[in-house]
Design an enzyme around this catalytic site. Structure first.
Site, short mmCIF file in Angstrom:
data_model
loop_
_atom_site.label_atom_id
_atom_site.label_comp_id
_atom_site.label_asym_id
_atom_site.label_seq_id
_atom_site.Cartn_x
_atom_site.Cartn_y
_atom_site.Cartn_z
N CYS A 82 -16.47 1.83 -4.24
CA CYS A 82 -17.32 2.13 -3.09
C CYS A 82 -18.29 3.24 -3.52
CB CYS A 82 -16.48 2.53 -1.88
SG CYS A 82 -15.48 4.01 -2.13
N ARG A 87 -13.15 4.52 0.46
CA ARG A 87 -13.01 3.14 0.96
C ARG A 87 -12.36 2.22 -0.06
NH1 ARG A 87 -19.04 2.23 2.92
NH2 ARG A 87 -19.31 3.96 1.48
#
Length: 119
Positions: A82, A87
């Site tokens: 990410c 994430r």
């Protein structure tokens, strides 16, 4: 909104038995992608502003994330990244809980990759 709760629950359930491993994104090479699939879990807008070559964009925050990753063969290595690493760590845990066998979180994210290219 329900999908966010589902993802959160899956992450907590899987914390104790996660199979994913991490690897600094700066150590990722073309040889790695030749044996697996590279997944960018950022938003489409972030992806369109720049991404790693051959990366497939599957937005972690999208309600269809699980449905989208369900099309990927569970036996092949899957590399996730990410922007900075938050994430992708969550995505790696979700992928583990879905039965993916070789999940690698590319730590540091796209920002670290770009910073390394400038050096």
């Amino acid at each position: 909104m329900k999908i966010h709760y589902l993802l959160l629950i899956l992450c907590f359930v899987n914390l104790g038995c996660a199979q994913s491993k991490g690897k600094p994104i700066t150590e990722f090479s073309q040889n790695d992608i030749d044996s697996g699939i590279l997944v960018d879990v950022r938003t489409p807008q972030e992806y369109n502003n720049g991404h790693l070559d051959q990366a497939v964009n599957i937005n972690l925050l999208d309600a269809d994330f699980i449905k989208s990753v369900d099309t990927i063969h569970r036996g092949q290595p899957i590399y996730v990244y990410c922007k900075k690493g938050g994430r992708s760590a969550k995505a790696a845990k979700v992928l583990d809980s879905l039965g993916f066998k070789q999940v690698v979180d590319l730590e540091g994210g796209y920002d670290a990759f770009i910073a390394n290219k400038k050096d």
